[in-house]
Design a protein around this motif. Sequence first.
Motif, PDB file in Angstrom:
ATOM      1  N   ILE A 110       0.843  -1.199   0.000  1.00 39.33           N
ATOM      2  CA  ILE A 110       0.000   0.000   0.000  1.00 39.33           C
ATOM      3  C   ILE A 110       0.880   1.251   0.000  1.00 39.33           C
ATOM      4  CG2 ILE A 110      -1.874   1.234   1.196  1.00 39.33           C
ATOM      5  CD1 ILE A 110      -2.510  -1.614   0.148  1.00 39.33           C
ATOM      6  N   HIS A 111       1.930   1.175   0.787  1.00 43.46           N
ATOM      7  CA  HIS A 111       2.912   2.253   0.794  1.00 43.46           C
ATOM      8  C   HIS A 111       3.458   2.475  -0.617  1.00 43.46           C
ATOM      9  CE1 HIS A 111       6.270   4.700   2.193  1.00 43.46           C
ATOM     10  NE2 HIS A 111       7.071   3.926   1.505  1.00 43.46           N
ATOM     11  N   SER A 112       3.745   1.377  -1.341  1.00 44.49           N
ATOM     12  CA  SER A 112       4.268   1.489  -2.708  1.00 44.49           C
ATOM     13  C   SER A 112       3.296   2.259  -3.591  1.00 44.49           C
ATOM     14  CB  SER A 112       4.475   0.104  -3.325  1.00 44.49           C
ATOM     15  OG  SER A 112       5.437  -0.607  -2.606  1.00 44.49           O
ATOM     16  N   ALA A 113       2.035   1.897  -3.502  1.00 40.07           N
ATOM     17  CA  ALA A 113       1.040   2.550  -4.352  1.00 40.07           C
ATOM     18  C   ALA A 113       0.934   4.035  -4.007  1.00 40.07           C
ATOM     19  CB  ALA A 113      -0.312   1.859  -4.182  1.00 40.07           C
ATOM     20  N   PHE A 114       0.993   4.327  -2.726  1.00 42.33           N
ATOM     21  CA  PHE A 114       0.954   5.739  -2.311  1.00 42.33           C
ATOM     22  C   PHE A 114       2.181   6.479  -2.834  1.00 42.33           C
ATOM     23  CE2 PHE A 114       1.667   8.942   1.195  1.00 42.33           C
ATOM     24  CZ  PHE A 114       0.683   9.825   0.755  1.00 42.33           C
ATOM     25  N   MET A 115       3.343   5.833  -2.773  1.00 42.75           N
ATOM     26  CA  MET A 115       4.578   6.461  -3.266  1.00 42.75           C
ATOM     27  C   MET A 115       4.493   6.766  -4.757  1.00 42.75           C
ATOM     28  SD  MET A 115       6.570   7.075  -0.787  1.00 42.75           S
ATOM     29  CE  MET A 115       8.158   7.425  -1.521  1.00 42.75           C
ATOM     30  N   GLU A 116       3.850   5.876  -5.504  1.00 48.60           N
ATOM     31  CA  GLU A 116       3.695   6.170  -6.936  1.00 48.60           C
ATOM     32  C   GLU A 116       3.016   7.530  -7.107  1.00 48.60           C
ATOM     33  OE1 GLU A 116       1.250   3.586  -9.582  1.00 48.60           O
ATOM     34  OE2 GLU A 116       0.813   5.487 -10.573  1.00 48.60           O
ATOM     35  N   MET A 117       1.941   7.735  -6.380  1.00 47.76           N
ATOM     36  CA  MET A 117       1.181   8.978  -6.547  1.00 47.76           C
ATOM     37  C   MET A 117       1.980  10.192  -6.072  1.00 47.76           C
ATOM     38  SD  MET A 117      -2.743   7.887  -5.645  1.00 47.76           S
ATOM     39  CE  MET A 117      -2.439   7.262  -3.989  1.00 47.76           C
ATOM     40  N   MET A 118       2.720  10.016  -4.981  1.00 45.80           N
ATOM     41  CA  MET A 118       3.544  11.136  -4.507  1.00 45.80           C
ATOM     42  C   MET A 118       4.573  11.530  -5.557  1.00 45.80           C
ATOM     43  SD  MET A 118       4.139  10.285  -0.470  1.00 45.80           S
ATOM     44  CE  MET A 118       5.218  11.669  -0.223  1.00 45.80           C
ATOM     45  N   ASN A 119       5.171  10.521  -6.191  1.00 52.38           N
ATOM     46  CA  ASN A 119       6.195  10.823  -7.191  1.00 52.38           C
ATOM     47  C   ASN A 119       5.611  11.396  -8.473  1.00 52.38           C
ATOM     48  OD1 ASN A 119       8.776  10.206  -5.979  1.00 52.38           O
ATOM     49  ND2 ASN A 119       8.031   8.100  -5.833  1.00 52.38           N
ATOM     50  N   SER A 120       4.403  10.958  -8.828  1.00 51.22           N
ATOM     51  CA  SER A 120       3.735  11.606  -9.962  1.00 51.22           C
ATOM     52  C   SER A 120       3.530  13.085  -9.655  1.00 51.22           C
ATOM     53  CB  SER A 120       2.353  10.985 -10.197  1.00 51.22           C
ATOM     54  OG  SER A 120       2.447   9.762 -10.871  1.00 51.22           O
ATOM     55  N   ALA A 121       3.179  13.344  -8.417  1.00 55.85           N
ATOM     56  CA  ALA A 121       2.834  14.719  -8.041  1.00 55.85           C
ATOM     57  C   ALA A 121       4.072  15.591  -7.892  1.00 55.85           C
ATOM     58  CB  ALA A 121       2.025  14.716  -6.752  1.00 55.85           C
ATOM     59  N   ASN A 122       5.145  15.039  -7.344  1.00 56.51           N
ATOM     60  CA  ASN A 122       6.273  15.910  -7.016  1.00 56.51           C
ATOM     61  C   ASN A 122       7.455  15.075  -6.518  1.00 56.51           C
ATOM     62  OD1 ASN A 122       7.961  17.994  -6.078  1.00 56.51           O
ATOM     63  ND2 ASN A 122       6.198  19.260  -5.502  1.00 56.51           N
ATOM     64  N   GLN A 123       8.300  14.650  -7.442  1.00 56.97           N
ATOM     65  CA  GLN A 123       9.429  13.794  -7.033  1.00 56.97           C
ATOM     66  C   GLN A 123      10.398  14.521  -6.096  1.00 56.97           C
ATOM     67  OE1 GLN A 123      11.431  11.295  -9.974  1.00 56.97           O
ATOM     68  NE2 GLN A 123      13.417  11.626  -9.003  1.00 56.97           N
ATOM     69  N   ALA A 124      10.699  15.769  -6.411  1.00 57.05           N
ATOM     70  CA  ALA A 124      11.700  16.500  -5.620  1.00 57.05           C
ATOM     71  C   ALA A 124      11.233  16.628  -4.162  1.00 57.05           C
ATOM     72  CB  ALA A 124      11.953  17.882  -6.222  1.00 57.05           C
ATOM     73  N   TRP A 125       9.960  16.931  -3.976  1.00 53.63           N
ATOM     74  CA  TRP A 125       9.414  17.053  -2.618  1.00 53.63           C
ATOM     75  C   TRP A 125       9.407  15.698  -1.916  1.00 53.63           C
ATOM     76  CZ3 TRP A 125       5.812  15.119   0.602  1.00 53.63           C
ATOM     77  CH2 TRP A 125       5.453  15.896   1.726  1.00 53.63           C
ATOM     78  N   THR A 126       8.986  14.686  -2.655  1.00 49.91           N
ATOM     79  CA  THR A 126       8.827  13.350  -2.075  1.00 49.91           C
ATOM     80  C   THR A 126      10.151  12.778  -1.590  1.00 49.91           C
ATOM     81  OG1 THR A 126       6.879  12.982  -3.435  1.00 49.91           O
ATOM     82  CG2 THR A 126       7.969  11.010  -2.590  1.00 49.91           C
ATOM     83  N   MET A 127      11.251  13.275  -2.165  1.00 46.25           N
ATOM     84  CA  MET A 127      12.550  12.782  -1.714  1.00 46.25           C
ATOM     85  C   MET A 127      12.839  13.124  -0.249  1.00 46.25           C
ATOM     86  SD  MET A 127      14.798  13.594  -5.098  1.00 46.25           S
ATOM     87  CE  MET A 127      16.373  13.148  -4.338  1.00 46.25           C
ATOM     88  N   TYR A 128      12.257  14.216   0.267  1.00 47.23           N
ATOM     89  CA  TYR A 128      12.532  14.545   1.688  1.00 47.23           C
ATOM     90  C   TYR A 128      12.027  13.430   2.596  1.00 47.23           C
ATOM     91  CZ  TYR A 128      13.947  19.200   0.077  1.00 47.23           C
ATOM     92  OH  TYR A 128      14.597  20.238  -0.552  1.00 47.23           O
TER      93      TYR A 128
END
Lengths: 599, 599
Positions: A110-128
């Motif tokens: 589930i975390h993986s699926a959520f991460m997909e969406m975060m990275n679609s939205a904003n990879q640079a932010w999601t890296m924090y």
Amino acid sequence: MPTYTPPLRDMQFVLHELLNVSEGLRKLPQHADIDRDTIDSILEEGGKFCAEVLFPLNQVGDREGCTYKGDGVVTTPTGFKEAYQQFVEAGWGALGMDPDFGGQGLPHVIHSAFMEMMNSANQAWTMYPGLSHGAYNALHAFGTPEQKKVYLTKLVSGEWTGTMCLTESHAGTDLGILKTKAEPNADGSYSITGTKIFISAGEHDMSKNIVHLVLARLPDAPAGTKGISLFIVPKFIPDAEGVLGARNTFKCGSIEHKMGIHGNATCVMNFDGAQGWLVGAPNKGLNAMFVMMNSARLGVGMQSVGLAEVAYQNSLAYAKDRIQGRSLTGPKAKEKAADPIIVHPDVRRMLLTQKAYVEAARAFSYWAGLAIDREHKHPDEKVRKENADLVALLTPVIKGFITDNGYECTTLAMQVLGGHGYIAEWGLEQHVRDARINMIYEGTNSIQALDLLGRKVLGDMGAKLMKFGRAVQETIKPFTENPAMQEFIAPLNSLQSEVQKMTMEIGQKAMKNPDEVGAAAVPYLRLLGHLVFSFAWCISAGVAMRRLAEGASGDEAFYKSKLSTARFYFAKLYPETAALMQQARAGSSSLMELEEVNF
Amino acid sequence: MPTYTPPLRDMQFVLHELLNVSEGLRKLPQHADIDRDTIDSILEEGGKFCAEVLFPLNQVGDREGCTYKGDGVVTTPTGFKEAYQQFVEAGWGALGMDPDFGGQGLPHVIHSAFMEMMNSANQAWTMYPGLSHGAYNALHAFGTPEQKKVYLTKLVSGEWTGTMCLTESHAGTDLGILKTKAEPNADGSYSITGTKIFISAGEHDMSKNIVHLVLARLPDAPAGTKGISLFIVPKFIPDAEGVLGARNTFKCGSIEHKMGIHGNATCVMNFDGAQGWLVGAPNKGLNAMFVMMNSARLGVGMQSVGLAEVAYQNSLAYAKDRIQGRSLTGPKAKEKAADPIIVHPDVRRMLLTQKAYVEAARAFSYWAGLAIDREHKHPDEKVRKENADLVALLTPVIKGFITDNGYECTTLAMQVLGGHGYIAEWGLEQHVRDARINMIYEGTNSIQALDLLGRKVLGDMGAKLMKFGRAVQETIKPFTENPAMQEFIAPLNSLQSEVQKMTMEIGQKAMKNPDEVGAAAVPYLRLLGHLVFSFAWCISAGVAMRRLAEGASGDEAFYKSKLSTARFYFAKLYPETAALMQQARAGSSSLMELEEVNF
């Protein structure tokens, strides 16, 4: 101008129809009660956060970048800090983390699926928060109870963020030659001195504290990778209750000006006798590093799934909207001055390539998420081991194949827009620039290929590969009786036997000349990637056919689309394997015969 | 930090040893007296200008970009204007231009070689004089004597620069729907009204005047491409002697923020009843446009040759210098902590891919330069026609294949540098961003593929392709007796017959369904590209073998390097053709079956 809609229907297809996650999770005691509705509503809510909070900051972050203010101070782009606050308050960062430290304990898949969406939205932010997750994994595996109590709870809550401090200017791929020193202090702590570069999220203004996990050498350490230890080096030194005290003696010296991921601070970190604490055993830092690294490699694959998805959405919207020229088979939109460009076969090739790669990559990476859940939580040790092997084998494929394809997909998405694709405001060129780093960091894709062929495949004489082969055959068994499935099953089976044959050939050549591994590794990784994607498209087609036969309850178009995309994959992308087999078999001589001075 | 050394030895190899240019030029009366030494010294001097004046401005230009100052004013990056002054004073812009208008009248092939170096040094800067060259070509072909007298002399001297104003926001690939209007005035001039976008070099501070060549519609023009006319629209209106008068009524409205070529101003141009003069016949603007366009397409190919060359040089330098890890076959630089990364097979694959692609692309584009000289200046009409056909056939291949490869090469060059490749100061990531536009402008690479397969190949039932095939066979004839050459000749011949067979197959399918052309075009273009590159590597190997047999007078290493690179090409790059043939044959059904709403 760009838009992002979480692809919930496609995500549900993978989770429920291909992987049957809730059934799989029922066998893991700690996840036995998660049902389909719970999963769907978590992802729906998570998707809203990504689309509404993170995505609007993506172009801002790219345009503004991070700013080095001097004296070690770094500020993030407008809105990043506030979004992080919302993220922490809503508990999104704690989704897949251990409840013993305040996490929500949801399954990794589930975390993986959520991460997909975060990275679609904003990879640079999601890296924090992504880097925090790496630090969390290492501390969770190797920290002392005291370390866990202080650091893990704060990483889980998101009050503090983490980093991985590995690279030095002369030591990237080759960590064995790193020079940062750790001198023991009388109180059991260590003084860390040295300079680390390329530290993502190394300094910023989003959290109260930053926990650096730093690789360094003890005074008596053996040379090479066997003399590396891992240390916690916090920006502010906490007491046993986690209350922040003195500022530690290190600083960010500068940040890099780079091609993409501008919103993430890539820092030079100068450690000047900074106080640190050993994590795990002395000289065993590489073990802990690999725990972070393997999780990071899967995370990087997910970054490219996310970027390719959002790029696909925007290039598709453009292709439907933009009118230009007429279909070669006669006008389609007669009422308009021209047809939408989606009528052109080559525009469709560019769209379908993205669609076929993104959807298979999603299936592959969620599958890996579920395998990680099984690896860690299945009651049967045999199942745990089986899944650990599959994850080990396929981690370099996820990292290498999905990120190479992600770059190709975002490049194609740009191309669909023609000249507009090159212009910043349309957002596509940023995706290409962001996607480019994924082929480099956490081990370049050449390194992934060597890890795959040298360590994971030849290292156990193909045992893990055989396991994967059996898993493939078991999974497709329900479909093999259906004659209509032969168009998908035949090429999958043919590739699987070709890969096995080739593996033996390379293994034999490699015994005589180790350079044969280096020469074959990159095409070999892509071949294995196509084997996995052939598998993914085969079972996707199988499920779609079954649903259509059952009536598909108003969802016919969705399943037909899966069937057509599977056909496209085998007709237009799978043929790359013909070239790859020749390249992998061509051996090392043409690479090695030219002397260095004559290049 | 990046460096650039003009690859004079490699350029000489192509000019003198592969193409025998001075012998070829001797048959063209106006170039009969150009000898090898003259050519070499021009290129040596030109190379100095590129390396010493233009190259140091490349990163500056990228960092600063152009600035829109409001009210139509655009300033170029620091140093651009001064470099242009030097360029004009030294007469570099007039190199290949007509002596009747003050040009130096050098052959096109020499101009091509000079352009390669300019583009290696600074693509964004080179586009300013590059666009002038396009305008020069159109006016030279279609201008009245008066127009030529006023405009051509100033474009040749470089006092004024030129542009091509084609695209509008709704009309890019499909120029037939453009809307800019041209209303006749009483004095024989026209009032031009409309907005053009993506106008490279549309406004800047480098020259006294800017001559726009604008596509527009006359009031009574027929719809579509048959109703487009071409107009000269100067920024300042000159009198019959070229003395500048009133400022014309148009302005740059803004400049684009884009992925790369930051140093070149990409302008929105608002024409508001601007005064213009018809070039050529009414409603025949597309003919004139194609004169500019074909020259521009060859120029874009040369941009990618230049970028790939400079990227190769810098990635090679890094690979020799950077020590990291040990060779799989045991330490090579025992005195150092690690081996230079050039010992690793996959690093060599990345370097050799660049080397093989750049060197073949150079041979291909200089060959095209010489063919253009023959097309325009050979006394025998049959030879002129023969060369015109070859240039027409291969222009889309130069544009499409070389720019796709250029992007791949610069991407690989970045990858050789690992994390450092992603950092701006190393210069590699700029090359990728700059190279990306070459796949888009002057007709996207999909359009090149359609032009090739639909118009150039099937349009005359394969006649031009057969001509090219005969030229290949004639050129390799001197080498066919040598058994050692079979490793190169056999794959070339096999590909040539496969391409011919496939062309007939596609032609037959296309008669039933025109979408078969669109479906096969892109892999077909790459196949033809590989046919040309196989040819280039075959004759390069043949010449190298001959020189080595003759003793090679101290240059053995150079010729051995050609042989090794040829072997690499056939072992590792040529195999792509196996995939391309399957893709081209797979037809249109898998592209067209998915309905638009179900993407």
